[in-house]
Design a protein around this motif. Structure first.
Motif, PDB file in Angstrom:
ATOM      1  N   THR A  44       0.826  -1.204   0.000  1.00 50.13           N
ATOM      2  CA  THR A  44       0.000   0.000   0.000  1.00 50.13           C
ATOM      3  C   THR A  44       0.861   1.255   0.000  1.00 50.13           C
ATOM      4  OG1 THR A  44      -0.102   0.020   2.423  1.00 50.13           O
ATOM      5  CG2 THR A  44      -1.902  -1.092   1.266  1.00 50.13           C
ATOM      6  N   ASP A  45       0.208   2.372  -0.249  1.00 50.91           N
ATOM      7  CA  ASP A  45       0.817   3.679  -0.086  1.00 50.91           C
ATOM      8  C   ASP A  45       0.232   4.274   1.185  1.00 50.91           C
ATOM      9  OD1 ASP A  45       2.331   3.550  -2.440  1.00 50.91           O
ATOM     10  OD2 ASP A  45       0.668   4.321  -3.642  1.00 50.91           O
ATOM     11  N   LEU A  46       1.023   5.083   1.869  1.00 49.99           N
ATOM     12  CA  LEU A  46       0.614   5.632   3.159  1.00 49.99           C
ATOM     13  C   LEU A  46       0.347   7.131   3.031  1.00 49.99           C
ATOM     14  CD1 LEU A  46       3.333   3.563   3.826  1.00 49.99           C
ATOM     15  CD2 LEU A  46       1.910   3.544   5.846  1.00 49.99           C
ATOM     16  N   TYR A  47      -0.893   7.502   3.269  1.00 51.29           N
ATOM     17  CA  TYR A  47      -1.327   8.901   3.187  1.00 51.29           C
ATOM     18  C   TYR A  47      -1.701   9.383   4.576  1.00 51.29           C
ATOM     19  CZ  TYR A  47      -1.859   8.158  -1.837  1.00 51.29           C
ATOM     20  OH  TYR A  47      -1.632   7.891  -3.155  1.00 51.29           O
ATOM     21  N   LEU A  48      -1.601  10.701   4.799  1.00 52.54           N
ATOM     22  CA  LEU A  48      -2.088  11.238   6.052  1.00 52.54           C
ATOM     23  C   LEU A  48      -3.587  10.997   6.130  1.00 52.54           C
ATOM     24  CD1 LEU A  48      -0.157  14.616   6.335  1.00 52.54           C
ATOM     25  CD2 LEU A  48       0.319  12.453   7.485  1.00 52.54           C
ATOM     26  N   TYR A  49      -4.063  10.589   7.292  1.00 49.43           N
ATOM     27  CA  TYR A  49      -5.481  10.322   7.484  1.00 49.43           C
ATOM     28  C   TYR A  49      -6.280  11.589   7.188  1.00 49.43           C
ATOM     29  CZ  TYR A  49      -9.890   9.201   9.644  1.00 49.43           C
ATOM     30  OH  TYR A  49     -11.223   8.995   9.874  1.00 49.43           O
ATOM     31  N   GLY A  50      -7.355  11.417   6.446  1.00 48.64           N
ATOM     32  CA  GLY A  50      -8.212  12.536   6.087  1.00 48.64           C
ATOM     33  C   GLY A  50      -7.949  13.073   4.694  1.00 48.64           C
ATOM     34  N   GLU A  51      -6.876  12.626   4.056  1.00 49.44           N
ATOM     35  CA  GLU A  51      -6.557  13.076   2.699  1.00 49.44           C
ATOM     36  C   GLU A  51      -7.273  12.239   1.639  1.00 49.44           C
ATOM     37  OE1 GLU A  51      -4.698  15.815   1.924  1.00 49.44           O
ATOM     38  OE2 GLU A  51      -4.695  16.158   4.090  1.00 49.44           O
ATOM     39  N   ASN A  52      -8.002  11.224   2.060  1.00 48.41           N
ATOM     40  CA  ASN A  52      -8.768  10.356   1.161  1.00 48.41           C
ATOM     41  C   ASN A  52      -7.907   9.753   0.049  1.00 48.41           C
ATOM     42  OD1 ASN A  52     -11.209  10.750   2.573  1.00 48.41           O
ATOM     43  ND2 ASN A  52     -11.416  12.738   1.578  1.00 48.41           N
ATOM     44  N   CYS A  53      -6.733   9.272   0.436  1.00 46.53           N
ATOM     45  CA  CYS A  53      -5.824   8.571  -0.481  1.00 46.53           C
ATOM     46  C   CYS A  53      -5.424   9.434  -1.680  1.00 46.53           C
ATOM     47  CB  CYS A  53      -6.419   7.249  -0.928  1.00 46.53           C
ATOM     48  SG  CYS A  53      -6.727   6.111   0.432  1.00 46.53           S
ATOM     49  N   SER A  54      -5.228  10.722  -1.454  1.00 49.69           N
ATOM     50  CA  SER A  54      -4.742  11.584  -2.533  1.00 49.69           C
ATOM     51  C   SER A  54      -3.690  12.527  -1.956  1.00 49.69           C
ATOM     52  CB  SER A  54      -5.886  12.374  -3.152  1.00 49.69           C
ATOM     53  OG  SER A  54      -6.481  13.224  -2.194  1.00 49.69           O
ATOM     54  N   GLY A  55      -2.881  13.080  -2.844  1.00 47.90           N
ATOM     55  CA  GLY A  55      -1.827  13.981  -2.405  1.00 47.90           C
ATOM     56  C   GLY A  55      -0.524  13.236  -2.155  1.00 47.90           C
ATOM     57  N   PRO A  56       0.398  13.854  -1.416  1.00 48.44           N
ATOM     58  CA  PRO A  56       1.696  13.231  -1.136  1.00 48.44           C
ATOM     59  C   PRO A  56       1.514  11.946  -0.317  1.00 48.44           C
ATOM     60  CG  PRO A  56       1.663  15.527  -0.397  1.00 48.44           C
ATOM     61  CD  PRO A  56       0.276  15.176  -0.819  1.00 48.44           C
ATOM     62  N   TYR A  57       2.452  11.006  -0.493  1.00 47.54           N
ATOM     63  CA  TYR A  57       2.369   9.751   0.242  1.00 47.54           C
ATOM     64  C   TYR A  57       3.754   9.152   0.436  1.00 47.54           C
ATOM     65  CZ  TYR A  57       2.798   7.664  -4.410  1.00 47.54           C
ATOM     66  OH  TYR A  57       3.238   7.319  -5.667  1.00 47.54           O
ATOM     67  N   TRP A  58       3.815   8.190   1.361  1.00 46.24           N
ATOM     68  CA  TRP A  58       5.037   7.438   1.624  1.00 46.24           C
ATOM     69  C   TRP A  58       4.852   6.012   1.121  1.00 46.24           C
ATOM     70  CZ3 TRP A  58       2.829  10.766   5.073  1.00 46.24           C
ATOM     71  CH2 TRP A  58       3.617  11.824   5.534  1.00 46.24           C
ATOM     72  N   ARG A  59       5.965   5.379   0.790  1.00 45.75           N
ATOM     73  CA  ARG A  59       5.907   3.993   0.328  1.00 45.75           C
ATOM     74  C   ARG A  59       7.129   3.243   0.861  1.00 45.75           C
ATOM     75  NH1 ARG A  59       5.264   2.830  -5.956  1.00 45.75           N
ATOM     76  NH2 ARG A  59       3.150   3.440  -5.449  1.00 45.75           N
ATOM     77  N   PHE A  60       6.876   2.088   1.503  1.00 47.72           N
ATOM     78  CA  PHE A  60       7.945   1.169   1.878  1.00 47.72           C
ATOM     79  C   PHE A  60       8.185   0.269   0.682  1.00 47.72           C
ATOM     80  CE2 PHE A  60       6.280   2.189   6.116  1.00 47.72           C
ATOM     81  CZ  PHE A  60       7.454   2.491   6.771  1.00 47.72           C
ATOM     82  N   GLU A  61       9.418   0.273   0.179  1.00 48.69           N
ATOM     83  CA  GLU A  61       9.696  -0.515  -1.023  1.00 48.69           C
ATOM     84  C   GLU A  61      11.193  -0.775  -1.133  1.00 48.69           C
ATOM     85  OE1 GLU A  61       7.596  -0.330  -5.183  1.00 48.69           O
ATOM     86  OE2 GLU A  61       8.805   1.449  -4.860  1.00 48.69           O
ATOM     87  N   GLY A  62      11.542  -1.993  -1.476  1.00 50.29           N
ATOM     88  CA  GLY A  62      12.938  -2.333  -1.732  1.00 50.29           C
ATOM     89  C   GLY A  62      13.868  -2.019  -0.574  1.00 50.29           C
ATOM     90  N   GLY A  63      13.398  -2.190   0.655  1.00 54.37           N
ATOM     91  CA  GLY A  63      14.231  -1.924   1.817  1.00 54.37           C
ATOM     92  C   GLY A  63      14.379  -0.457   2.157  1.00 54.37           C
ATOM     93  N   GLY A  64      13.516   0.395   1.592  1.00 48.86           N
ATOM     94  CA  GLY A  64      13.599   1.819   1.879  1.00 48.86           C
ATOM     95  C   GLY A  64      12.230   2.432   2.093  1.00 48.86           C
ATOM     96  N   LEU A  65      12.230   3.659   2.569  1.00 49.63           N
ATOM     97  CA  LEU A  65      11.010   4.442   2.718  1.00 49.63           C
ATOM     98  C   LEU A  65      11.153   5.642   1.798  1.00 49.63           C
ATOM     99  CD1 LEU A  65       8.318   5.136   4.131  1.00 49.63           C
ATOM    100  CD2 LEU A  65       9.663   6.308   5.892  1.00 49.63           C
ATOM    101  N   PHE A  66      10.186   5.807   0.882  1.00 50.92           N
ATOM    102  CA  PHE A  66      10.234   6.855  -0.132  1.00 50.92           C
ATOM    103  C   PHE A  66       9.032   7.771   0.040  1.00 50.92           C
ATOM    104  CE2 PHE A  66      12.464   3.201  -1.702  1.00 50.92           C
ATOM    105  CZ  PHE A  66      13.620   3.734  -2.249  1.00 50.92           C
ATOM    106  N   PHE A  67       9.258   9.078  -0.194  1.00 51.63           N
ATOM    107  CA  PHE A  67       8.193  10.067  -0.134  1.00 51.63           C
ATOM    108  C   PHE A  67       7.906  10.532  -1.555  1.00 51.63           C
ATOM    109  CE2 PHE A  67       6.683  14.495   0.457  1.00 51.63           C
ATOM    110  CZ  PHE A  67       5.539  14.210   1.195  1.00 51.63           C
ATOM    111  N   HIS A  68       6.650  10.440  -1.970  1.00 49.88           N
ATOM    112  CA  HIS A  68       6.207  10.821  -3.314  1.00 49.88           C
ATOM    113  C   HIS A  68       5.363  12.083  -3.210  1.00 49.88           C
ATOM    114  CE1 HIS A  68       7.022   6.834  -5.348  1.00 49.88           C
ATOM    115  NE2 HIS A  68       7.170   6.528  -4.081  1.00 49.88           N
TER     116      HIS A  68
END
Length: 163
Positions: A44-68
């Motif tokens: 999954t992608d991690l969004y701030l609660y209340g943003e309704n899964c839109s806007g900037p998000y974080w992702r755990f992937e390939g042994g790292g944490l990335f901010f999109h």
């Protein structure tokens, strides 16, 4: 003789984190809920609660944490291990320095998650903490992580090769 004993104690203390991590992993292997939370974070992608899964998000992937955000991707942390624990808490650990950074991500029954603790292991001395603060702003980083609101786990909208 004291020098040999000090060297031996140094080797033992260097191995202690690896031994403790192995024990933690062994104990957590029977935790289905914890393993399920790891799978959820990796899918999954991690969004701030209340943003309704839109806007900037974080992702755990390939042994790292990335901010999109706005089509750009920033590597926040690397060398991560997602470690499930039996009390439905996930520990995220970065071993990029002499101390491991541990962030505890607690899941609520409604599917949200929140960082509930951040610490270094082993605990740094005051002098080491001063260096970390001067170089990296460690105390401010911990404070900003702890102030984050709950995080909503949302279905990934983009492929894993988006960056």
């Amino acid at each position: 003789m004291p020098n040999a004993q000090n060297r031996e104690n140094g080797h033992l203390s260097a191995l202690l984190p690896a031994v403790l991590l192995s024990c933690l992993l062994t104990l957590s292997c029977s935790d289905d809920v914890g393993h399920e939370n790891v799978k959820r974070l990796e899918a999954t992608d991690l969004y701030l609660y209340g943003e309704n899964c839109s806007g900037p998000y974080w992702r755990f992937e390939g042994g790292g944490l990335f901010f999109h955000e706005n089509g750009t991707v920033r590597n926040v942390l690397d060398k991560l291990a997602l470690i499930p624990r039996s009390n439905d808490v996930l520990v995220v650990r970065s071993s990029s320095s002499s101390s491991s950074l541990t962030m505890v991500l607690t899941f609520s029954p409604d599917g949200l998650a929140k960082f509930t603790d951040v610490y270094l292991e082993p605990k740094p001395t005051d002098a080491q903490l001063s260096i970390l603060n001067n170089k990296h702003g460690y105390t401010q980083i911990v404070s900003s992580i702890m102030k984050l609101p709950s995080i909503e786990l949302c279905t990934r909208m983009r492929s894993t090769a988006s960056f």
